[in-house]
Motif scaffolding. Structure first.
Motif, short mmCIF file in Angstrom:
data_model
loop_
_atom_site.label_atom_id
_atom_site.label_comp_id
_atom_site.label_asym_id
_atom_site.label_seq_id
_atom_site.Cartn_x
_atom_site.Cartn_y
_atom_site.Cartn_z
N ALA A 138 -19.72 50.06 -3.42
CA ALA A 138 -20.80 50.22 -4.40
C ALA A 138 -20.21 50.29 -5.81
O ALA A 138 -19.02 50.57 -6.01
CB ALA A 138 -21.59 51.49 -4.11
N THR A 139 -21.06 50.05 -6.79
CA THR A 139 -20.65 50.07 -8.20
C THR A 139 -21.65 50.87 -9.02
O THR A 139 -22.86 50.73 -8.83
CB THR A 139 -20.59 48.63 -8.77
N ILE A 140 -21.15 51.69 -9.92
CA ILE A 140 -21.98 52.40 -10.88
C ILE A 140 -21.71 51.82 -12.27
O ILE A 140 -20.58 51.85 -12.75
CB ILE A 140 -21.69 53.91 -10.90
N VAL A 141 -22.74 51.28 -12.88
CA VAL A 141 -22.64 50.82 -14.27
C VAL A 141 -23.02 52.00 -15.15
O VAL A 141 -24.13 52.55 -15.05
CB VAL A 141 -23.58 49.63 -14.53
N TRP A 142 -22.10 52.40 -16.03
CA TRP A 142 -22.27 53.63 -16.81
C TRP A 142 -22.34 53.31 -18.31
O TRP A 142 -21.43 52.70 -18.88
CB TRP A 142 -21.11 54.58 -16.56
N PHE A 143 -23.44 53.73 -18.95
CA PHE A 143 -23.64 53.52 -20.39
C PHE A 143 -23.41 54.83 -21.15
O PHE A 143 -24.02 55.85 -20.83
CB PHE A 143 -25.06 53.01 -20.66
N HIS A 144 -22.57 54.77 -22.16
CA HIS A 144 -22.25 55.96 -22.96
C HIS A 144 -23.42 56.37 -23.83
O HIS A 144 -24.32 55.59 -24.14
CB HIS A 144 -21.01 55.70 -23.82
N GLY A 163 -17.69 50.88 -17.29
CA GLY A 163 -18.05 51.50 -18.56
C GLY A 163 -18.34 50.44 -19.59
O GLY A 163 -17.53 49.53 -19.80
N VAL A 164 -19.48 50.54 -20.26
CA VAL A 164 -19.99 49.45 -21.10
C VAL A 164 -20.09 49.87 -22.57
O VAL A 164 -20.61 50.94 -22.89
CB VAL A 164 -21.39 49.01 -20.61
N ASN A 165 -19.62 49.00 -23.45
CA ASN A 165 -19.93 49.09 -24.87
C ASN A 165 -21.11 48.16 -25.17
O ASN A 165 -21.27 47.12 -24.53
CB ASN A 165 -18.74 48.68 -25.73
N TYR A 166 -21.88 48.52 -26.16
CA TYR A 166 -23.01 47.70 -26.59
C TYR A 166 -23.11 47.81 -28.11
O TYR A 166 -22.56 48.73 -28.72
CB TYR A 166 -24.31 48.16 -25.92
N GLY A 189 -26.17 56.57 -16.99
CA GLY A 189 -25.66 56.78 -18.34
C GLY A 189 -26.22 58.07 -18.89
O GLY A 189 -27.18 58.64 -18.35
N HIS A 190 -25.62 58.53 -19.98
CA HIS A 190 -26.03 59.81 -20.57
C HIS A 190 -26.70 59.59 -21.91
O HIS A 190 -26.22 58.83 -22.75
CB HIS A 190 -24.82 60.72 -20.75
N SER A 191 -27.82 60.28 -22.14
CA SER A 191 -28.53 60.29 -23.42
C SER A 191 -28.97 58.87 -23.78
O SER A 191 -29.80 58.30 -23.08
CB SER A 191 -27.64 60.92 -24.49
N ALA A 192 -28.43 58.28 -24.86
CA ALA A 192 -28.78 56.90 -25.18
C ALA A 192 -28.47 55.98 -24.01
O ALA A 192 -29.21 55.02 -23.75
CB ALA A 192 -28.03 56.44 -26.42
N GLY A 193 -27.40 56.28 -23.30
CA GLY A 193 -27.05 55.48 -22.12
C GLY A 193 -28.07 55.62 -21.00
O GLY A 193 -28.36 54.66 -20.28
N PRO A 205 -30.56 58.03 -14.69
CA PRO A 205 -30.34 58.38 -16.09
C PRO A 205 -30.14 59.88 -16.30
O PRO A 205 -30.85 60.69 -15.72
CB PRO A 205 -31.63 57.90 -16.77
N PHE A 206 -29.16 60.22 -17.15
CA PHE A 206 -28.89 61.60 -17.53
C PHE A 206 -29.51 61.86 -18.90
O PHE A 206 -29.10 61.28 -19.90
CB PHE A 206 -27.38 61.85 -17.67
N SER A 207 -30.48 62.76 -18.96
CA SER A 207 -31.02 63.24 -20.23
C SER A 207 -31.37 62.11 -21.20
O SER A 207 -31.05 62.18 -22.39
CB SER A 207 -30.02 64.20 -20.89
N GLY A 208 -32.01 61.08 -20.67
CA GLY A 208 -32.40 59.95 -21.51
C GLY A 208 -33.82 60.09 -22.02
O GLY A 208 -34.68 60.68 -21.37
N HIS A 209 -34.07 59.53 -23.20
CA HIS A 209 -35.44 59.43 -23.69
C HIS A 209 -36.27 58.65 -22.68
O HIS A 209 -35.82 57.64 -22.11
CB HIS A 209 -35.49 58.66 -25.01
N THR A 210 -37.51 59.08 -22.47
CA THR A 210 -38.46 58.26 -21.72
C THR A 210 -39.59 57.79 -22.62
O THR A 210 -40.29 56.84 -22.28
CB THR A 210 -39.04 59.02 -20.51
#
Length: 271
Positions: free
Chosen positions: A62-68, A92-95, A135-139, A168-173
């Motif tokens: 399995a793979t976890i795509v993680w956004f900072h 781990g992704v930059n955007y 991902g966390h917050s914005a991620g 999602p961790f603590s992301g805006h909805t």
């Protein structure tokens, strides 16, 4: 929900013993857009890269795509230490970041990185049917947007329902405060438009695990936003939406939440 916090140490202890005999490799700064596009945009070429940490001597992982995180205005790609050596890959992704770009550019970047994963993970031994997005917050916001608004992955010929799970961790909805700032709206004025995960609630979405900090310690009602998303997903008939609140932790609640992410991945894989 708060009663769950006391079991985290046990969950982490169990998960940390998993797959100790597997060796791993990390590759850095892989471009997830094609060469022709990179030639036309130096900022895209600089920012739109990812790192992959994956098990070398196993297949169909399995793979976890993680956004900072970083409010869509800062932050750098990362491979969280707590997710390493668990038998799966982490990407781990930059955007691209505001104000150099505006919505929906960074959401499109997130979708492009996820699409790259679907199209390339088999080359490293992974299973494209076992891709999780987190991902966390914005991620966390980006993870939810790409997972719930199917249009972003459709651009790449991928059905968002192919994602195995959204965590999602603590992301805006609601609409992200940076998107609102770009629209001339203050961070204290909540809005829900096409840039809000809440706008895209649907019955057929992938399993959704929402994790936030303590409602009294979180940013600007972040727990309540996620509780509203949970409720509306249930209202439309989604059967696998769960919300965890991390008792005693504020917005930076990643450390106690990682074991829950690992547990959710294993739960879905065991189906």
């Amino acid at each position: 929900m708060k009663k769950l916090s006391f079991i985290l140490l046990l969950v982490f202890s169990i998960s940390s013993t998993y797959a100790q005999d597997i060796s791993y490799e990390q590759l850095e700064n892989l471009h997830y857009y094609g060469e022709e596009l990179r030639k036309t945009d130096s900022y895209l070429s600089e920012r739109c890269v990812l790192d992959i940490y994956y098990p070398k001597n196993t297949k169909d992982f399995a793979t976890i795509v993680w956004f900072h995180g970083g409010g869509i205005t800062g932050g750098e790609k990362e491979i969280p230490e707590a997710l390493k050596n668990q038998g799966f890959a982490i990407i781990g992704v930059n955007y691209r970041l505001s104000p150099k770009v505006k919505a929906p550019t960074y959401i499109e970047d997130a979708a492009a990185a996820i699409a790259w994963t679907f199209k390339n993970i088999e080359e490293y031994g992974g299973d494209p049917k076992k891709i999780f997005v987190s991902g966390h917050s914005a991620g966390g916001y980006l993870a939810s947007m790409v997972g719930l608004d199917k249009s972003y992955l459709q651009t790449h010929g991928i059905d968002a329902n192919e994602i195995a799970g959204l965590i999602p961790f603590s992301g805006h909805t609601i609409t992200h405060f940076t998107v609102r700032k770009e629209q001339g709206i203050s961070g204290e004025q909540p809005t829900i438009d096409k840039y809000a995960p809440l706008f895209h609630v649907r019955k057929d979405a992938p399993p959704l695990l929402l994790i936030t900090g303590d409602r009294e310690l979180e940013l600007l009602g972040r727990y309540e936003e996620n509780a509203y998303l949970m409720r509306m997903m249930k209202v439309v008939g989604h059967k696998e939406t769960v919300l965890y609140e991390m008792d005693g932790y504020g917005h930076g609640m990643t450390h106690p939440a990682f074991p829950l992410l690992i547990k959710e991945v294993k739960r879905i894989l065991a189906k």
